[in-house]
Design an enzyme around this catalytic site. Structure first.
Site, PDB file in Angstrom:
ATOM      1  CE1 TYR A   1       7.354  -5.144   0.018  1.00  0.00           C
ATOM      2  CE2 TYR A   1       6.248  -7.141   0.758  1.00  0.00           C
ATOM      3  CZ  TYR A   1       6.200  -5.875   0.199  1.00  0.00           C
ATOM      4  OH  TYR A   1       4.989  -5.334  -0.173  1.00  0.00           O
TER       5      TYR A   1
ATOM      6  CB  CYS B   1      16.374 -14.136   5.288  1.00  0.00           C
ATOM      7  SG  CYS B   1      14.829 -13.475   5.940  1.00  0.00           S
TER       8      CYS B   1
END
Length: 234
Positions: A86, A183
């Protein structure tokens, strides 16, 4: 040898992606043709956006299109390594466009250098940060169940020229990470300088410290030229 620092300030993700790709392509072309070129460290912030790297899994995005619209966020599949992350206001994004051969670096060494620069920035605020084995980026309490990521790293390299880079959470609204598996991890958290320190941190100050450490790690004695804000590659 010239290294230029450019600040694009807040810029929509697709605009930044297009502009850094142009910088990248120009450097690759100049290098192949034996012409002069400029290495660059580009700084910016993005409005709310999620990006999924080449090796990312769609299932790590937990929202549909309508939910993204309600959040005022966008979503892009991009050409860097890594999974989903993000970007948003209060996060410092850094896109180095560098000829790694000029600095005597391989790709792994370069990623390690980016991590080290962020580790030193954290240390300058009294925060101990480090690395997690097989997990690119910078982490706090990296060897404990409470491990949390403060900086994501994802790069692309071709002809030993880099693009994309790092995203350091400074005053980031961490709620936006709850809508993804950051991730690709489901068992680790995220944090920011603001959360760890208990107060906002001036972004301009963090920019200065990060650039200082990057320049030092890349090597002393290089000509560093601060470019005008928003400058494009030429």
């Amino acid at each position: 040898m010239k290294l230029e620092i450019v600040d694009w300030n807040e810029i929509p993700y697709p605009d930044a992606w297009k502009r850094q790709t142009e910088c990248f392509d120009l450097l690759v072309k100049a290098k192949q043709e034996g012409k002069d070129y400029v290495n660059r460290i580009i700084l910016c912030e993005h409005p709310h956006v999620y990006t999924l790297g080449r090796s990312g899994k769609e299932r790590n995005m937990l929202l549909g299109e309508e939910q993204l619209r309600r959040l005022g966020a966008s979503y892009f599949h991009i050409d860097r390594g890594g999974d989903i992350t993000y970007h948003g206001p209060g996060q410092l994004v850094c896109y180095p466009i560098l000829n790694l051969e000029e600095y005597g670096l391989g790709l792994k060494e370069y990623v390690h250098l980016l991590e080290e620069a962020v580790i030193r920035v954290c240390a300058s605020y009294g925060i101990t940060a480090g690395r997690v084995e097989k997990a690119t980026g910078v982490w706090l309490e990296d060897d404990r169940p409470a491990a949390r990521k403060i900086c994501a790293i994802g790069v692309r390299s071709s002809h030993y020229v880099t693009m994309h880079g790092l995203a350091l959470n400074v005053n980031t609204d961490l709620r936006y990470f709850s809508y993804i598996h950051p991730c690709g991890f489901v068992d680790k958290g995220v944090t920011s300088l603001q959360k760890e320190l208990g107060h906002e941190v001036p972004l301009a100050e963090v920019k200065e410290r990060l650039c200082g450490h990057l320049v030092a790690l890349l090597g002393e004695g290089r000509q560093v030229v601060p470019a005008a804000d928003g400058a494009d590659c030429q």
